[in-house]
Design a protein around this motif. Sequence first.
Motif, PDB file in Angstrom:
ATOM      1  N   ALA A 413       8.681  -3.905   5.606  1.00 34.68           N
ATOM      2  CA  ALA A 413       8.664  -3.391   4.365  1.00 34.68           C
ATOM      3  C   ALA A 413       8.371  -1.752   4.507  1.00 34.68           C
ATOM      4  CB  ALA A 413       7.282  -3.877   3.917  1.00 34.68           C
ATOM      5  N   ALA A 414       7.714  -1.476   5.644  1.00 37.45           N
ATOM      6  CA  ALA A 414       7.776   0.135   5.786  1.00 37.45           C
ATOM      7  C   ALA A 414       9.386   0.809   6.102  1.00 37.45           C
ATOM      8  CB  ALA A 414       6.803   0.235   7.057  1.00 37.45           C
ATOM      9  N   PRO A 420      17.151   4.539   3.090  1.00 35.01           N
ATOM     10  CA  PRO A 420      18.062   4.747   1.599  1.00 35.01           C
ATOM     11  C   PRO A 420      18.565   3.457   1.279  1.00 35.01           C
ATOM     12  CG  PRO A 420      19.122   5.825   3.493  1.00 35.01           C
ATOM     13  CD  PRO A 420      17.785   5.369   4.232  1.00 35.01           C
ATOM     14  N   GLU A 421      19.065   3.338  -0.090  1.00 41.96           N
ATOM     15  CA  GLU A 421      19.620   2.080  -0.630  1.00 41.96           C
ATOM     16  C   GLU A 421      21.277   2.600  -1.151  1.00 41.96           C
ATOM     17  OE1 GLU A 421      17.448   0.524  -3.479  1.00 41.96           O
ATOM     18  OE2 GLU A 421      15.904  -0.283  -2.206  1.00 41.96           O
ATOM     19  N   GLN A 448      23.866  -4.359  -3.608  1.00 44.40           N
ATOM     20  CA  GLN A 448      23.081  -3.137  -3.118  1.00 44.40           C
ATOM     21  C   GLN A 448      22.636  -3.498  -1.489  1.00 44.40           C
ATOM     22  OE1 GLN A 448      20.056  -2.271  -5.712  1.00 44.40           O
ATOM     23  NE2 GLN A 448      18.699  -1.627  -4.112  1.00 44.40           N
ATOM     24  N   TRP A 449      22.461  -2.467  -0.624  1.00 39.04           N
ATOM     25  CA  TRP A 449      22.137  -2.449   0.575  1.00 39.04           C
ATOM     26  C   TRP A 449      21.023  -1.642   1.074  1.00 39.04           C
ATOM     27  CZ3 TRP A 449      27.330  -2.747  -0.946  1.00 39.04           C
ATOM     28  CH2 TRP A 449      27.831  -4.077  -0.643  1.00 39.04           C
ATOM     29  N   THR A 450      20.166  -2.030   1.734  1.00 37.36           N
ATOM     30  CA  THR A 450      19.137  -0.935   2.603  1.00 37.36           C
ATOM     31  C   THR A 450      19.782  -0.444   3.821  1.00 37.36           C
ATOM     32  OG1 THR A 450      17.450  -2.113   1.387  1.00 37.36           O
ATOM     33  CG2 THR A 450      17.160  -0.547   3.398  1.00 37.36           C
ATOM     34  N   ALA A 476       9.833   4.364  11.722  1.00 37.14           N
ATOM     35  CA  ALA A 476       9.742   2.994  11.053  1.00 37.14           C
ATOM     36  C   ALA A 476      10.654   2.023  11.757  1.00 37.14           C
ATOM     37  CB  ALA A 476      10.029   3.040   9.567  1.00 37.14           C
ATOM     38  N   ALA A 477      11.855   2.506  12.019  1.00 35.49           N
ATOM     39  CA  ALA A 477      12.873   1.590  12.835  1.00 35.49           C
ATOM     40  C   ALA A 477      12.315   1.259  14.197  1.00 35.49           C
ATOM     41  CB  ALA A 477      14.025   2.078  12.811  1.00 35.49           C
TER      42      ALA A 477
END
Length: 880
Positions: A413-414, A420-421, A448-450, A476-477
């Motif tokens: 979630a983070a 970006p999307e 749509q992709w994140t 975050a990654a």
Amino acid sequence: MRLHRLTLRNVRGVEERTLDFSDGRDTTGVVIVEGRNEAGKSTLGDALDALLAYKDNSRHADVRSLKTVDRDVAPEVEAELEVGDHRFVYGKQFLKRTGTELSITAPRGETVQGDEAHSRVERLLADHLDVGLWASLRLRQGQGLDQAGPGGSSGLATALSGRSDASAIGDRELAILEQVRAEYERYYTAKAGTPKPLLRDAEAAVTRFTERLADVDRRRSALQEDIERADRLTRSLPGLREQVDQADARAKEHADALAEVTTLAERVEHCERTEQGAATLLAHLRERHERRTGLVAELAEVERERTNLAEALVAAEQRRRDADARLAAARDQLQAAQEHRREARLIRQRTQRDLDHLQGQATLTALSARAGRAGAALERVREAEAEIAGSGVDDERLAALRAAQTDLTRAEAALDAASPELRFTAARSVRLTARGEPVDLEAGAAAQWTVHGTLELDVGEVGHLEVSAGAGTDDAAETHRRAVERLRDLLEEAGVDDLAAAEAAVRRRREAERTVEEARRERATALDGQSAEDLAEEIDRLERQLAADAGTRPDDTPLPHDPEQARASLQWAVEAERLADESVAGPEAAHDAARAELEQHREALVEQRTRTEETARRADAIRAELEDARDGGTDEELATRLATAEADCARARTDLDEAREKLSAADPDTVTARAGNAEQVARDARTRLVEAEQDLRDTRVRIAALGGDGLWEQRELLAAELVQAQGELEGLQRRATAARTLLDVLEHHRGRARERYAAPLRSQLLAYGRVLHGPEFDVEFDDDLRVSRRHLDGVWLDVADLSVGAREQLALLGRLACATLLGEQGGLLLFDDALGNTDPERLELIGAVLRMAGEHSQVIVLTCYPERYHHVGGARRISL
């Protein structure tokens, strides 16, 4: 005197060292110089002494001791001092290239060298310092117990006179005191005060003449008494001789009367012996006669008893035979009843064994069933435990997987929030490839992709699109990557593919654990408190027992069909046995009664026979004793002898009574007493005569001896000599008493003057001592103003009787008190390695005392134990 600075060069191995004791401030106060052993602390004081006491060319041992052992260099000592209103720097070089230099800075500048400089400093010290007292106040190493003796110090005398209403005793007073003491010591010893030979000889002469005069008087008196005694004895001798003759005559008369009484007494004694012999013979004959008569009567009685016992013995034997017959009949009846009871008991035992056998078979069946249930439960336990052992997931690991899954969800979630999307809307139908997977879109549709990191997108034949997330998503990654790896590692450790598989495995594990618990309860119920081994052993024992019972049972008697039938047979057999037991009771009682009766008759028969035999033996013994008694004569002869003895005894008793009457009439006690008294009176008269004659002879001998000694002339000569000796003694005693009285008065006033004179020193010493010991501390001084006695806790003690630590403390306090009174005149106080025997509590209090003394004096302490002086407030410390 105050020491501001001291410099040493080439002194006892010290190449160069300078100690500043003032540090630009007032020199009063306490300075503590610390250093290990052989660091040169004591050398400081020795070097200062050499500088002030010896010229530079001196070869004194104190100077030579300053030389460095392993180097040929000249020792140098330099000090900056303040004496009175003069302040100067004073230095000397000893032993080689000697020299002295004095540089005066106050009250005006001046420089002097050589012997003149030495003489100048000596004059300054003599004018402003009591050098002897300063030396005595210094506390050197190893002298911690020695008190300073300041009594002869002129400086201290001045200080004490200035602070008290008395002054020191002068030479004139001392000369008078010594003259009086010399006169006193002519007659008495100095210490004990006992008379000397001059007095003792005079007293001995008076005593000697007095004793000799008394001896002459005694001899004169004795001579006069002897003359009078001889006259009395001479006149008494005729009368004493007449008394002897009269006493001898009376003694003879009474002796004759005593002889007649003695004859009568001997007659009485002869009659008493005769009467006693006759009475003894009569008693013996009477005893023999009584014995014979008693034996005859006793024998007749025993014979009658013997006849009666023989008749009773015959009757007892018949009763015993009748009892034997009754016991035999009772025994036959009892044996028949006992045989019937034995048969009933055998039947009851056989039926009991049949019931036990059937019950054992039932018990064996029940035990075998329990063993089967326990074995089946054990198999279920093993299967469930195998299931648990094969499961890699337990509650703890499942909780860890769930936590890791939650962390991954949060990380995703983070990451999605930070990434970006990319949204793609198709203008026409098109096939896209995103992250290697095809995506078909119709016209107007969107996808749509994140973007996490880099996203690659192939748009049919149009082209290739690559989108990067940028640096903002790196944290975050990274968190997402670690969460993925953590979950993957936990799944691999658990041996499952995902969280759902792990939860299923935990459910199976919990089911298996419940199965284990249920199977164990079933097994415990089946075993019923026994172990499996005990249950198996019990089954085996029952099987062997049943097999053994079947082998011993007779074949002609069938086994009951079931336990109920066997139990009914047993009840019948028990009742039959009870009736058989009851049927035995009557015959047993009859048999016991017959046997008891027989025993009673047998015991009576034995007793009867015993009494009969004993009576026969008694009769035989009496006959033998009677025959023995008749061996001395017949009964008639014994009666004749008894009558003769009775007549002889009566005649002897009559003769004895007549002899006793004659002796009583003669009054033997009075005759004996008067004869004894007359004899004693005669002996006494002879003794008095002999003693008087001997006394007269002895008296005449003494008169002859004393009459020729000239006693009257001797007494007159001795009386004159005694008067002369008494006069001489009285004169000596008057002079001795006067000398003693005068000396006591002078000593008393001298002591009071000394107490007033020394009061300031004592007051200062008490001020310091009471800080250390409390308000009861007090001291007394000797003539040299040393402490001679100390008072503490209600007890006065001589200094020699104090402990080492207490003497050490007194030595230090005395020096501090003197220095405080002297002030500027006292110089500096130099203590080298003091208080080595003082306890920690006293050290703390001495710190306060040193601080008080430092307010008036310069105190320099040299020590290798600086912790002894940690409690000295405001002290400067110099470390070597």
